[in-house]
Design a protein around this motif. Structure first.
Motif: not given
Length: 266
Positions: A100-104, A118-133
């Motif tokens: 495991f490696q953590t991201v912010k 990573p970017m913040r998204i609004s979803h009913d999970a612990a701390d969800p993100v989407a990703y840009r590459f």
């Protein structure tokens, strides 16, 4: 850069992003066998993967993570609270903690020749993100499981060369469908999923001359149809007040249980 949906839908998600030298997955919400077969169809050995990026801990995004990681020892990247939720998911079995490696959100980093943001998204999970590459000037976004979007979302996704974006449900199909009322309200809420209409409206704010590909993903099996998502999103784009029409951009719908067409950024 390359983008390919190995599986995308409410029953399981697994997206490949890569360059000539770097290969990553976004989520492993399908079986190890299906993940392996999907990668091999792209000419990639699973052991060549450099990372798995987890958006959040819901089962359709992590169900195959335990078995896959135990076999291939691929580093797993996720936010701290998502990592904790994964570790607490008994159905996954034991996963080596060193993987495991953590991201912010909004803190970019590099893996070989690829930059990840990573970017913040609004979803009913612990701390969800989407990703840009990104690789050089090429940029790909993989964004699903967002109940709503705002100016931050738009700003994060400006300038993408390719974008996989959620078009989860048709509102009318959901409202008259078999789901219990509380589940319908969850999906329609700001921490649920993006409808076809809202997907098209968000896309309308992101269109630009150099956008090469649009992929609609994470369709609900019960509350959507590929043709409906495609036509609704196209209509929203064409009716928007920007200078573009839907026909100006290649749009495809990610397949639920098959590998979709590989996209290569020019």
């Amino acid at each position: 850069m390359r983008l390919c949906s190995i599986a995308s839908g409410s029953s399981g998600n697994c997206i490949y992003v890569g360059t000539d030298t770097t290969h990553v997955l976004v989520d492993v919400g399908i079986s190890r066998k299906r993940t392996e077969e999907g990668l091999k169809s792209l000419g990639i050995c699973p052991g060549e993967l450099d990372a798995i990026f987890v958006t959040h801990e819901h089962s359709d995004h992590i169900s195959g993570l335990g078995v896959f990681s135990r076999k291939y020892n691929v580093p797993i990247y996720a936010t701290t609270r998502t990592v904790d939720a994964i570790k607490g998911a008994r159905s996954l079995g034991e996963i080596d903690g060193e993987l495991f490696q953590t991201v912010k959100a909004d803190e970019s980093f590099t893996i070989k020749d690829m930059t990840v943001n990573p970017m913040r998204i609004s979803h009913d999970a612990a701390d969800p993100v989407a990703y840009r590459f990104s690789y050089g000037r090429q940029k790909i976004g993989v964004v699903t499981d967002l109940g709503t979007y705002n100016d931050y979302t738009v700003e994060c996704l400006k300038g993408m060369d390719a974008l996989l974006l959620e078009a989860n449900h048709d509102v009318n199909m959901l409202q008259v469908g078999p789901y219990p009322y509380p589940l319908k309200q969850r999906i329609l809420g700001d921490r649920g999923h993006l409808s076809n209409e809202n997907s098209g409206r968000l896309l309308s704010r992101l269109l630009h001359d150099k956008l090469q590909y649009i992929v609609l993903g994470h369709l609900s099996k019960e509350n959507n149809m590929p043709e409906l998502a495609y036509e609704t999103v196209k209509l929203e784009i064409t009716q928007s007040d920007n200078c573009y029409k839907a026909g100006d951009f290649p749009i495809q719908v990610a397949k639920r249980s098959e590998v979709s067409r590989l996209i290569e950024i020019a």
